[in-house]
Design a protein around this motif. Structure first.
Motif, PDB file in Angstrom:
ATOM      1  N   GLU A  19       0.878  -1.180  -0.038  1.00  0.00           N
ATOM      2  CA  GLU A  19      -0.056   0.032   0.041  1.00  0.00           C
ATOM      3  C   GLU A  19       0.737   1.196   0.249  1.00  0.00           C
ATOM      4  O   GLU A  19       0.335   2.272   0.269  1.00  0.00           O
ATOM      5  CB  GLU A  19      -1.055   0.125   1.377  1.00  0.00           C
ATOM      6  N   GLU A  21       1.793   3.816  -1.772  1.00  0.00           N
ATOM      7  CA  GLU A  21       1.969   4.511  -3.100  1.00  0.00           C
ATOM      8  C   GLU A  21       2.852   5.656  -3.178  1.00  0.00           C
ATOM      9  O   GLU A  21       3.060   6.279  -1.842  1.00  0.00           O
ATOM     10  CB  GLU A  21       0.422   5.116  -3.255  1.00  0.00           C
ATOM     11  N   ARG A 136      -6.722   7.761  -3.458  1.00  0.00           N
ATOM     12  CA  ARG A 136      -5.939   6.490  -3.748  1.00  0.00           C
ATOM     13  C   ARG A 136      -5.289   6.105  -2.509  1.00  0.00           C
ATOM     14  O   ARG A 136      -4.602   4.946  -2.520  1.00  0.00           O
ATOM     15  CB  ARG A 136      -5.054   6.644  -5.098  1.00  0.00           C
ATOM     16  N   PHE A 137      -4.934   6.865  -1.563  1.00  0.00           N
ATOM     17  CA  PHE A 137      -4.048   6.422  -0.489  1.00  0.00           C
ATOM     18  C   PHE A 137      -4.810   5.909   0.578  1.00  0.00           C
ATOM     19  O   PHE A 137      -5.872   6.504   1.032  1.00  0.00           O
ATOM     20  CB  PHE A 137      -3.154   7.798   0.161  1.00  0.00           C
ATOM     21  N   THR A 141      -1.416   4.290   5.178  1.00  0.00           N
ATOM     22  CA  THR A 141      -0.154   4.787   4.241  1.00  0.00           C
ATOM     23  C   THR A 141      -0.151   6.261   4.569  1.00  0.00           C
ATOM     24  O   THR A 141       1.020   7.012   4.586  1.00  0.00           O
ATOM     25  CB  THR A 141      -0.548   4.701   2.736  1.00  0.00           C
TER      26      THR A 141
END
Length: 250
Positions: A19, A21, A136-137, A141
């Motif tokens: 995860e 990113e 998207r995170f 994260t």
């Protein structure tokens, strides 16, 4: 030590789940700002504020954060809230005042109150940074990157203020406390809170911060056997009632 342990745990967790990113330059800026606001500035202001004020005073002043959050969130990101949010926040703040003011030592030292008030504001600014991070995170994260960037500021500050003190390795009991703070307070609760801000917004998520002083007497009763007074019972009821009101949309 607390933030370092939390960062390592989050790195392993996010790495195993693939995860991590890669942030863009703008996203690094958001993570850095969030890390500066909280935990870096918030923890320092809170720690020094408590040196000049009692814990009850701190609870009362830190309750300013949820009260200010709708106004700051509207000014900076145009987050819209209902009248119920304002009513609920003020009701909850009244419950906290009832818990901490009756029969307790409340020391309104100007310096301590000022430091704690700015700490409350940094919490709201931290939440606004969370709100602006791309979807998207994953929450874990986000917290990892925020803790990682905060270490860039914590380590030099630690060296600057504590370099003359001899470093003593903590014994088993304080080390256990640091591990509990790292795992539950700096990892688990931050991930949950990050998710809450994403789904219900800055103002409504911050309303739950008022549960901390309300639930403290219950935890003290459960762990240490200390009796709960009538104003604690009434204050807890008012705080939770305010939370229910603040979460209404119409």
């Amino acid at each position: 030590m607390r933030i370092t342990i939390a960062t390592l745990i989050l790195f392993l967790f996010c790495g195993l789940r693939h995860e991590l990113e890669r942030p863009t330059r703008r996203e690094w800026l958001l993570f850095t700002l969030a890390g500066i606001f909280q935990p870096f500035i918030y923890f320092i202001l809170e720690a020094y504020g408590l040196q000049f004020s009692s814990p009850n005073t701190a609870s009362l002043v830190l309750a300013l954060g949820p009260l200010l959050s709708p106004f700051i969130a509207w000014i900076l990101i145009r987050e819209r809230v209902t009248i119920y949010t304002f009513i609920g926040l003020f009701v909850s703040a009244g419950g906290i005042a009832l818990i901490v003011l009756i029969g307790e030592n409340v020391n309104f030292n100007p310096l301590g109150v000022t430091l704690l008030a700015f700490a409350a504001i940094t919490t709201v600014l931290y939440c606004i940074c969370l709100r602006k991070v791309d979807a998207r995170f994953k929450p874990a994260t986000i917290v990892f990157y925020i803790d990682l960037t905060s270490l860039v500021f914590f380590l030099p500050t630690w060296l600057l203020f504590d370099h003359s003190r001899s470093f003593v390795a903590p014994s088993l009991h304080p080390l256990g406390s640091i591990l509990i703070l790292a795992v539950f307070c700096s990892v688990v609760s931050y991930i949950f809170f990050c998710n809450a801000v994403r789904y219900i917004g800055v103002a409504r998520a911050n309303a739950f911060s008022n549960l901390i002083p309300a639930l403290t007497p219950v935890c003290v009763w459960a762990i240490a056997g200390e009796m709960i007074s009538w104003n604690d019972y009434l204050g807890i009821f008012i705080v939770i009632s305010g939370l229910f009101i603040s979460q209404r949309k119409r």
